[in-house]
Design an enzyme around this catalytic site. Sequence first.
Site, PDB file in Angstrom:
ATOM      1  CG  ASP A 553     -30.709  35.246  -8.120  1.00  0.00           C
ATOM      2  OD1 ASP A 553     -30.145  35.925  -7.237  1.00  0.00           O
ATOM      3  OD2 ASP A 553     -31.897  34.884  -8.037  1.00  0.00           O
ATOM      4  CD  GLU A 556     -25.891  36.227  -3.017  1.00  0.00           C
ATOM      5  OE1 GLU A 556     -26.610  37.091  -3.532  1.00  0.00           O
ATOM      6  OE2 GLU A 556     -26.053  35.009  -3.176  1.00  0.00           O
ATOM      7  CG  ASP A 630     -34.899  37.266  -2.650  1.00  0.00           C
ATOM      8  OD1 ASP A 630     -35.004  37.609  -3.834  1.00  0.00           O
ATOM      9  OD2 ASP A 630     -34.324  36.225  -2.293  1.00  0.00           O
TER      10      ASP A 630
END
Length: 974
Positions: A553, A556, A630
């Site tokens: 996760d 980015e 999300d």
Amino acid sequence: MLYSTHNLRWTAISFFFLALFGLFPPAFMVKHENFKRCDQSGFCKRNRAYADLAEAQDGSWTSPFQIEPQTIQLKGGTVTGVLLKKVDGADPVRLPLTIAFLSSGSARVTVDEAKRQTGDIELRHGSQARKERYNEAAQWSLVGGLAPVDAEILSQDTEGMIVKYGPSKAYQAAIRYTPFTVDFIRDGDAQIKLNGQGLMNFEHWRPKVEKEEKEATEGEESQARAATENVVDESTWWEETFGGNTDSKPRGPESIGLDITFSGYEHVFGIPEHAGPLSLKETKGGTGKYDQPYRLYNADVFEYEMDSPMTLYGSIPFMQAHRKDSTVGVFWLNAAETWIDIVKSKQPSNPLSLGIGAKTDTKTHWFSESGILDLFVFLGPSPQDVLQSYSDLTGYSQLPQQFAIAYHQCRWNYVTDEDVKDVDRKFDKHDIPYDVIWLDIEYPDGKKYFTWDSHTFPDPIGMGKQLDAHNRKLVAIIDPHIKNEAGYPVVDALKSKSLAVNNKDNNLYEGWCWPGSSHWIDCFNPAAIKWWQSLFTYSAFVGTASNTFIWNDMNEPSVFNGPETTMPKDNLHHGNWEHRDLHNLNGLTFINATYNALLHRDPKSPKRPFVLTRSFFAGSQRLGATWTGDNQASWDHLAASIPMILANNIAGFPFIGADVGGFFGNPSKELLTRWYQAGIFYPFFRGHAHIDTRRREPYLTGEPYKEIITQAIRLRYQLLPTWYTAFHEAATNGAPIVRPNYYVHPSDEKGFEVDDQFYVGNSGLLAKPVTHEGAESVDLYISDDEKYYDYFDYTIIHGKRTHHKFSAPLNKIPLLMQGGHIIPRKDRPRRSSGLMQFDPFTLVVVLNSTGQAEGTLYVDDGESFDYHDGAYIHRKFIFDSSSQSLVSQDVGKAGKKSKEFLKTMATVRVEKVVVVGAPTSWEARTDVLAIEDGAKQGRRVLLTWHAAEHGKAAWAVVRDPGLAIGSGWKIDFS
């Protein structure tokens, strides 16, 4: 379960400091002020202004780019030459150009900058950044299809040249020298035009000239004001500030831009990830249009908004254009921040046509902050042709382990190992199948990855063994931020080996994320990849086992105190490349490192890795799965998940899902139930929830919701053979796992914008999830003239190019079977997919209007790479109306492990054949003849026929024909 005192104390302290310094990430709504609009991004604003300037000149605009004629040549399937950019008051800028015609059927156009190639520039601020334009994206994204193929010059003169290329030399590239343009031609018409509007831009390197500021006299003020309009705005050339962070921009302005026109195409698709319709909207304002370009800049966006071109977690700069029976596409290979404007213009065929025969061109304008121009052009002509050519370049979707396409149970967080085991037991108690349970960021000791909190997870091995008893798996989160804490061996090694990302001064970069102060592994560095691999060995990551897999996760990367919640663009990576150059690749490099670590974890018997990534780029499909991030527990987020998932599927990364139930917030029981009914059709099927939400495991919902959700999950498991076959097809030819209407029915113009229903692989299954509160029915669109049947009761739906009202009370899933398909499934409910391995198959034969049907089945061991050596079953089933027979044919290729695998599957049989739309001539028939290939005689087996009634089709059942799934055979109904 409650947190231990130790965990509560750590969480409270962390949250206090994050809140105190304003570093805690946004929650419960997207904060627009944290993310740039185009007018806040210097190069976006400049390129849009450039387009406005060209448009304002009303046809008199001339692009400043031209080919130097004496440099142009075709050799070995590649055109090379030099582009010249005119610059006022200076020598032209030389830009090396290549146009390569490739074995994948595509054409590749690249433009670089000569001065940057040779390093003949000066950097500001003493920067150690690379002087070249970033040219390594291809090393990460591309894996094949790059060999040039023969091409020939059809014509050439002083104005340009036309090159024939592609299959049977059926394509043409018409290259114009002045101004530089390229038209890609198929079937006699230009399909794609480059620089047709003259918007090509290449911000070449130039030194910063410090301008003297002198006080103007009174008489000069008016003259200065008059000249202002003609002065180039340099305010964002040399540095740029946003959100309190200043980008030093040591190379100055360096963006690239190009207009790409799809001639005669009204619909364009792709360029995920955005929360909007599948058919992309125009972006220059007006009713029903966006006022911002689509943005590709991977970012941690909490509770993203609907119907928006705003950037999200992943980027795939691959766009397809479609019109009736024709698809083309482009792939913009650039990993820097990118924006795309879309404008559609309609021109009647002649002034007297009154709009009849009008042609729509979709004009797109692409611009990236840095890097070379590297563009691939695909001329189709079918959606699958375009997608396969793209996949030949970037790789096919990973064929995952069988468990990965079953149901995953997750939340932030299961708080102890006893909590995990309790959830596991309760799924069994309530007879709800699942395969994987997940651990979010609370399991490590103080958020130090590769450790366990000894208070809450004292026995991870015992936890894993309980899961393994029913062939279940554990997925643990490992993020790229490494806690900066003295004595933590992982961060100590990261520092001592110099394997982290550096700041603009080439010193170790420090930022904030979940653990607080952190450093980020730089997975562009081969040494970092090798070191990362060592951390996943069972002796290093103590407590893990062969049934432990990984979730990457925040890659980015997410940096809580960084600009736009990510890393500064002037940070430095391996090779001294600036972060701005490769930002959108960062997530891919991280899961590449994790994938390889898992691959080498069991060197003697490697299993297919499973890695979930939030950030992605072109090529990430080779390495794992992703999800839409999300989302919220709301009906609009449920509805938006479908076009988002379809967009990824047609962009070459089909292994995607959305958090079932919504990550933020507490869904109503109706919403949760409907979301499970939708989620069973996501390629990646996972329930997930935020730490502040109520527990919502399916067994907690109460009746009737628990039973309805259970039946939905069981349907996913029943159809796992169909899903696995679809995954195999994606892994071999790039086909979407779930397919939008235009892909399956490319001639039906009325259906091109349909994005709330989809087909599952090539199975003929058509699903339309209920996505509106209180709905008792859906309007299901049918494109073709084929009969469709309700999956559950065989009700017939027929009528092309129209919507059909389909009853869908809460306990009903709108799922149809298109006539002409054979659907493999397994009907015995089990606790997990691994326990289904040797269960028998049911074949559902859905006859079309001519009494024909066919389908395929792919089976392997569901975990190893032995299928590369032939350890698989690949069968084609055909029902022929003329011979009234169902046959099984081998469509696989034998390998050294084929016979061994067939022995292990010898007892797996077909236990039932259901024929939907059975002919009335079977009414009196009581048995059929089942014959295995090579047998001297067959045997008679029972046939039961059921008459059509109340709008439902007639159907028949053949029970226990005794035929092996891996063998050739025939069932004779005559």
